[in-house]
Design a protein around this motif. Structure first.
Motif, PDB file in Angstrom:
ATOM      1  N   PHE A   1       0.858  -1.196   0.000  1.00 46.71           N
ATOM      2  CA  PHE A   1       0.000   0.000   0.000  1.00 46.71           C
ATOM      3  C   PHE A   1       0.892   1.243   0.000  1.00 46.71           C
ATOM      4  O   PHE A   1       1.921   1.279   0.685  1.00 46.71           O
ATOM      5  CB  PHE A   1      -0.904   0.039   1.243  1.00 46.71           C
ATOM      6  N   GLU A   2       0.461   2.265  -0.750  1.00 49.30           N
ATOM      7  CA  GLU A   2       1.227   3.521  -0.748  1.00 49.30           C
ATOM      8  C   GLU A   2       1.040   4.205   0.600  1.00 49.30           C
ATOM      9  O   GLU A   2      -0.096   4.334   1.079  1.00 49.30           O
ATOM     10  CB  GLU A   2       0.726   4.437  -1.856  1.00 49.30           C
ATOM     11  N   LYS A   3       2.167   4.679   1.166  1.00 50.11           N
ATOM     12  CA  LYS A   3       2.108   5.245   2.526  1.00 50.11           C
ATOM     13  C   LYS A   3       1.157   6.436   2.604  1.00 50.11           C
ATOM     14  O   LYS A   3       0.456   6.616   3.591  1.00 50.11           O
ATOM     15  CB  LYS A   3       3.512   5.656   2.981  1.00 50.11           C
ATOM     16  N   ASP A   4       1.143   7.241   1.551  1.00 47.59           N
ATOM     17  CA  ASP A   4       0.303   8.449   1.652  1.00 47.59           C
ATOM     18  C   ASP A   4      -1.182   8.170   1.418  1.00 47.59           C
ATOM     19  O   ASP A   4      -2.003   9.081   1.432  1.00 47.59           O
ATOM     20  CB  ASP A   4       0.811   9.559   0.722  1.00 47.59           C
ATOM     21  N   LYS A   5      -1.531   6.881   1.216  1.00 47.39           N
ATOM     22  CA  LYS A   5      -2.953   6.522   1.115  1.00 47.39           C
ATOM     23  C   LYS A   5      -3.482   6.006   2.459  1.00 47.39           C
ATOM     24  O   LYS A   5      -4.656   5.712   2.607  1.00 47.39           O
ATOM     25  CB  LYS A   5      -3.144   5.417   0.064  1.00 47.39           C
ATOM     26  N   LEU A   6      -2.572   5.838   3.410  1.00 50.76           N
ATOM     27  CA  LEU A   6      -3.002   5.262   4.696  1.00 50.76           C
ATOM     28  C   LEU A   6      -3.351   6.358   5.702  1.00 50.76           C
ATOM     29  O   LEU A   6      -2.694   7.403   5.760  1.00 50.76           O
ATOM     30  CB  LEU A   6      -1.894   4.357   5.265  1.00 50.76           C
ATOM     31  N   TRP A   7      -4.381   6.095   6.487  1.00 56.96           N
ATOM     32  CA  TRP A   7      -4.835   7.001   7.544  1.00 56.96           C
ATOM     33  C   TRP A   7      -5.069   6.169   8.798  1.00 56.96           C
ATOM     34  O   TRP A   7      -5.307   4.964   8.706  1.00 56.96           O
ATOM     35  CB  TRP A   7      -6.178   7.658   7.163  1.00 56.96           C
ATOM     36  N   VAL A   8      -5.018   6.812   9.960  1.00 55.74           N
ATOM     37  CA  VAL A   8      -5.396   6.100  11.189  1.00 55.74           C
ATOM     38  C   VAL A   8      -6.262   6.982  12.075  1.00 55.74           C
ATOM     39  O   VAL A   8      -6.184   8.213  12.011  1.00 55.74           O
ATOM     40  CB  VAL A   8      -4.176   5.636  12.043  1.00 55.74           C
ATOM     41  N   THR A   9      -7.068   6.322  12.885  1.00 53.06           N
ATOM     42  CA  THR A   9      -7.735   7.027  13.984  1.00 53.06           C
ATOM     43  C   THR A   9      -7.156   6.452  15.273  1.00 53.06           C
ATOM     44  O   THR A   9      -6.779   5.276  15.327  1.00 53.06           O
ATOM     45  CB  THR A   9      -9.262   6.811  13.975  1.00 53.06           C
ATOM     46  N   THR A  10      -7.071   7.287  16.289  1.00 52.04           N
ATOM     47  CA  THR A  10      -6.585   6.809  17.583  1.00 52.04           C
ATOM     48  C   THR A  10      -7.561   7.274  18.664  1.00 52.04           C
ATOM     49  O   THR A  10      -8.364   8.176  18.438  1.00 52.04           O
ATOM     50  CB  THR A  10      -5.181   7.367  17.909  1.00 52.04           C
ATOM     51  N   TYR A  11      -7.421   6.677  19.824  1.00 50.41           N
ATOM     52  CA  TYR A  11      -8.304   7.018  20.942  1.00 50.41           C
ATOM     53  C   TYR A  11      -7.866   8.349  21.566  1.00 50.41           C
ATOM     54  O   TYR A  11      -6.660   8.642  21.665  1.00 50.41           O
ATOM     55  CB  TYR A  11      -8.271   5.887  21.973  1.00 50.41           C
ATOM     56  N   THR A  12      -8.861   9.102  22.013  1.00 55.65           N
ATOM     57  CA  THR A  12      -8.700  10.466  22.531  1.00 55.65           C
ATOM     58  C   THR A  12      -7.323  10.818  23.099  1.00 55.65           C
ATOM     59  O   THR A  12      -6.632  11.668  22.559  1.00 55.65           O
ATOM     60  CB  THR A  12      -9.746  10.713  23.649  1.00 55.65           C
ATOM     61  N   ASP A  13      -6.971  10.123  24.227  1.00 55.30           N
ATOM     62  CA  ASP A  13      -5.738  10.587  24.868  1.00 55.30           C
ATOM     63  C   ASP A  13      -4.563   9.640  24.634  1.00 55.30           C
ATOM     64  O   ASP A  13      -3.624   9.588  25.415  1.00 55.30           O
ATOM     65  CB  ASP A  13      -5.970  10.827  26.358  1.00 55.30           C
ATOM     66  N   ASP A  14      -4.644   8.865  23.539  1.00 55.45           N
ATOM     67  CA  ASP A  14      -3.577   7.896  23.300  1.00 55.45           C
ATOM     68  C   ASP A  14      -2.420   8.536  22.518  1.00 55.45           C
ATOM     69  O   ASP A  14      -2.171   8.222  21.353  1.00 55.45           O
ATOM     70  CB  ASP A  14      -4.130   6.666  22.560  1.00 55.45           C
ATOM     71  N   GLU A  15      -1.698   9.401  23.221  1.00 56.86           N
ATOM     72  CA  GLU A  15      -0.557  10.098  22.612  1.00 56.86           C
ATOM     73  C   GLU A  15       0.518   9.101  22.192  1.00 56.86           C
ATOM     74  O   GLU A  15       1.198   9.279  21.178  1.00 56.86           O
ATOM     75  CB  GLU A  15       0.057  11.097  23.611  1.00 56.86           C
ATOM     76  N   GLU A  16       0.618   8.034  22.989  1.00 58.06           N
ATOM     77  CA  GLU A  16       1.665   7.041  22.712  1.00 58.06           C
ATOM     78  C   GLU A  16       1.460   6.428  21.317  1.00 58.06           C
ATOM     79  O   GLU A  16       2.407   6.332  20.528  1.00 58.06           O
ATOM     80  CB  GLU A  16       1.609   5.949  23.792  1.00 58.06           C
ATOM     81  N   ALA A  17       0.207   6.054  21.025  1.00 55.78           N
ATOM     82  CA  ALA A  17      -0.065   5.446  19.713  1.00 55.78           C
ATOM     83  C   ALA A  17       0.260   6.431  18.587  1.00 55.78           C
ATOM     84  O   ALA A  17       0.877   6.059  17.586  1.00 55.78           O
ATOM     85  CB  ALA A  17      -1.532   5.024  19.635  1.00 55.78           C
ATOM     86  N   ARG A  18      -0.128   7.679  18.775  1.00 58.54           N
ATOM     87  CA  ARG A  18       0.144   8.683  17.726  1.00 58.54           C
ATOM     88  C   ARG A  18       1.645   8.852  17.507  1.00 58.54           C
ATOM     89  O   ARG A  18       2.110   8.919  16.374  1.00 58.54           O
ATOM     90  CB  ARG A  18      -0.504  10.020  18.089  1.00 58.54           C
ATOM     91  N   SER A  19       2.374   8.885  18.605  1.00 53.87           N
ATOM     92  CA  SER A  19       3.818   9.065  18.491  1.00 53.87           C
ATOM     93  C   SER A  19       4.447   7.840  17.793  1.00 53.87           C
ATOM     94  O   SER A  19       5.350   7.971  16.966  1.00 53.87           O
ATOM     95  CB  SER A  19       4.356   9.318  19.892  1.00 53.87           C
ATOM     96  N   LEU A  20       3.928   6.644  18.099  1.00 56.33           N
ATOM     97  CA  LEU A  20       4.474   5.434  17.459  1.00 56.33           C
ATOM     98  C   LEU A  20       4.181   5.424  15.957  1.00 56.33           C
ATOM     99  O   LEU A  20       5.042   5.053  15.151  1.00 56.33           O
ATOM    100  CB  LEU A  20       3.886   4.182  18.128  1.00 56.33           C
ATOM    101  N   TRP A  21       2.967   5.851  15.573  1.00 54.55           N
ATOM    102  CA  TRP A  21       2.627   5.903  14.144  1.00 54.55           C
ATOM    103  C   TRP A  21       3.560   6.869  13.411  1.00 54.55           C
ATOM    104  O   TRP A  21       4.027   6.613  12.308  1.00 54.55           O
ATOM    105  CB  TRP A  21       1.176   6.361  13.943  1.00 54.55           C
ATOM    106  N   LYS A  22       3.825   7.983  14.081  1.00 56.46           N
ATOM    107  CA  LYS A  22       4.684   9.003  13.476  1.00 56.46           C
ATOM    108  C   LYS A  22       6.093   8.439  13.256  1.00 56.46           C
ATOM    109  O   LYS A  22       6.692   8.600  12.192  1.00 56.46           O
ATOM    110  CB  LYS A  22       4.731  10.228  14.398  1.00 56.46           C
ATOM    111  N   THR A  23       6.571   7.727  14.266  1.00 54.70           N
ATOM    112  CA  THR A  23       7.907   7.130  14.153  1.00 54.70           C
ATOM    113  C   THR A  23       7.985   6.172  12.967  1.00 54.70           C
ATOM    114  O   THR A  23       9.000   6.091  12.281  1.00 54.70           O
ATOM    115  CB  THR A  23       8.254   6.356  15.453  1.00 54.70           C
ATOM    116  N   GLU A  24       6.884   5.429  12.738  1.00 58.05           N
ATOM    117  CA  GLU A  24       6.886   4.478  11.618  1.00 58.05           C
ATOM    118  C   GLU A  24       6.929   5.199  10.270  1.00 58.05           C
ATOM    119  O   GLU A  24       7.358   4.628   9.271  1.00 58.05           O
ATOM    120  CB  GLU A  24       5.629   3.591  11.668  1.00 58.05           C
TER     121      GLU A  24
END
Ligand code: ATP
Length: 481
Positions: free
Chosen positions: A119-142
């Motif tokens: 899959f092309e990276k710029d076609k992917l999106w994610v939703t995360t849970y309200t205060d789950d900063e950790e998940a957002r930071s991990l997605w960013k790292t990837e």
């Protein structure tokens, strides 16, 4: 990429990451509160809850699932099937968020010639849970674009078992199909453009007060943190195969082609016919898979769901103008596709076919008997409505009840046929008549003791209530002479 290849790549990828490959459990749910297995995690519940020791702390599977909650949506949305396959990776107190997010990103974005889905990276999106900063930071790292991350609340992105126990936030992965399918703005803006393909659940909390999801109470952190994920095989297949919806993928489309041949109509020519073609393809496959796991048509529970799927397929084919029997043509086509992944279907297929064909023959008789009566009721409802100046014509509950009681015409069928003609059914009065009938049946049952029907004595009781005239002397004397 064929559907079976997509499934193979998933389990192979996780096997390489030390996961034990588990076979799909039966569609018959081990959980008494649901009829069917509705998600990949269902067979793993005792391990996730810590009630049993898992054979491995890392496991992966391709689980057969059935969900009938949205049965009326089938064929209308691009992404909902009644039968579908959910791929999953599970960590029971082993790895957690970091690895789960890394594996998902890696498998989705690795090139196809290196075992990934490409899959092309710029076609992917994610939703995360309200205060789950950790998940957002991990997605960013990837490497996920921070603009492609959206936040959702407890209602959407927090998982629980439905009762007190483990729970936790989740992150959902979507593929953007492009501006021709809906507005910009990510999954929150359009669910037909941004297709949810994979849900990663991070089970790290103990929760109670689960009655209202928005008012859930987090008791504390669990000592044993689990990962439970579910990726929709058919959804990934339709996106990778460049199709418009799940029904056009390699495992399902051949049934549409057979339905085209039988009906002489073409898929793609008429939007209403297209929904019917998709309903047929979906339902025939689900019926096959459900019967493959041993369910047979009946009037309750799983058997009734199966009966409805078979009947809805036949009705949809009728609407496509096909009057001849359809299951003898459609079922083998579906089986030919599905046995590539489920070879066990072959051994029961002769018996399964016989059952399906018998069910079709019986339903055709029901349809023949009930249809004329329903047609008359529908015309009458339309006439009454126009005379009384009512906007919505309605078939009375009494007529719906007679159709059910005398002609075996199920209420769902009456409602569906009426709806197709813009006519409603008085469901409330139908339910009242059903309740009355149940009460009568209960009263009758009370007359029976230990399975012995005492109603045969009713005449005798009535007779005994009258004064008895003794005629013995007369009768005996006359007989004796
Ligand atoms: P949706 O909101 O799109 O109906 P969901 O949130 O109910 O999906 P989950 O319960 O998280 O889905 O299931 C995990 C994955 O299984 C989804 O991301 C999706 O890819 C797939 N899936 C769920 N329901 C269906 C279905 N009826 N048909 C095909 N795939 C499905």
């Amino acid at each position: 990429m064929r559907t079976s290849e997509i499934a193979k790549r998933f389990v192979t990828y996780f096997e390489k990451q030390g996961h034990l490959v588990m076979p799909s459990a039966s569609l018959i749910s081990p959980n008494p509160t649901t009829l069917f297995t509705i998600a990949g995690m269902v067979p793993f519940i005792p391990y996730l809850l810590g009630e049993q020791t898992p054979p491995s702390r890392r496991m992966t599977s391709n689980q057969k699932c059935v969900r009938t909650l949205d049965i009326d949506e089938v064929g209308k949305t691009t992404r909902h099937g009644t039968f579908f396959q959910m791929l999953g990776n599970f960590s029971i107190g082993d790895y957690f968020k970091k690895e789960a997010i890394h594996y998902a990103w890696d498998l989705l974005t690795s090139p196809q010639d290196q075992g990934g889905y490409g899959f092309e990276k710029d076609k992917l999106w994610v939703t995360t849970y309200t205060d789950d900063e950790e998940a957002r930071s991990l997605w960013k790292t990837e490497g996920m674009d921070p603009e492609h991350m959206q936040v959702l609340g407890m209602e959407d992105n927090f998982w629980t078992t439905g009762g007190p126990g483990p729970g936790g936030p989740c992150t959902e992965i979507y593929v953007d199909r492009g501006p021709e399918y809906g507005p910009d703005g990510g999954p929150i803006a359009s669910e037909s453009r941004y297709i949810e393909i994979w849900d990663l659940v991070f089970e790290n909390f103990e929760v109670d007060n689960v009655k209202s999801k928005t008012n859930l109470h987090i008791v504390g952190e669990l000592a044993n943190k689990n990962i439970d994920t579910g990726m929709g095989l058919e959804r990934v297949a339709y996106l990778l195969q460049g199709k418009q919806n799940i029904y056009e993928t390699d495992e399902i489309f051949p049934v549409i082609e057979e339905a085209e041949r039988l009906s002489g109509r073409k898929y793609g020519d008429d939007p209403e016919d297209d929904v019917r073609f998709r309903v047929v393809a979906d339902h025939v496959r689900s019926a096959l898979m459900i019967m493959g796991d041993g369910v047979r048509p009946s009037n309750e529970g799983r058997g009734y769901v199966l009966r409805r799927l078979i009947r809805r397929s036949i009705r949809a084919m009728k609407m496509l103008g096909v009057e001849q029997e359809v299951f003898p043509h459609l079922l083998p086509v579906s089986e030919a596709q599905m046995k590539l992944s489920y070879p066990e279907l072959e051994s029961s297929f002769a018996e399964v076919s016989e059952t399906a064909f018998g069910e079709e023959a019986a339903f055709r008789r029901t349809l023949d008997q009930g249809s004329t009566i329903l047609d008359v009721a529908i015309s009458q409802a339309k006439k009454d409505a126009s005379e009384k100046g009512q906007e919505q014509p309605v078939v009375s509950g009494k007529e719906a009840f007679t159709l059910h009681d005398t002609y075996g015409f199920p209420i769902e069928l009456t409602t569906e046929i009426a709806r197709e003609q813009g006519v409603g059914v008085d469901d409330r009065s139908f339910r009242e008549l059903m309740a009355e009938q149940k009460q009568r049946a209960r009263a009758d049952a009370l007359k029976k003791r230990h399975n012995v029907d005492l109603s045969v004595y009713d005449d005798a009781k009535k007779a005994l209530a009258k004064p008895i005239e003794f005629t013995g002397y007369k009768e005996f004397s006359s007989r004796g002479t």
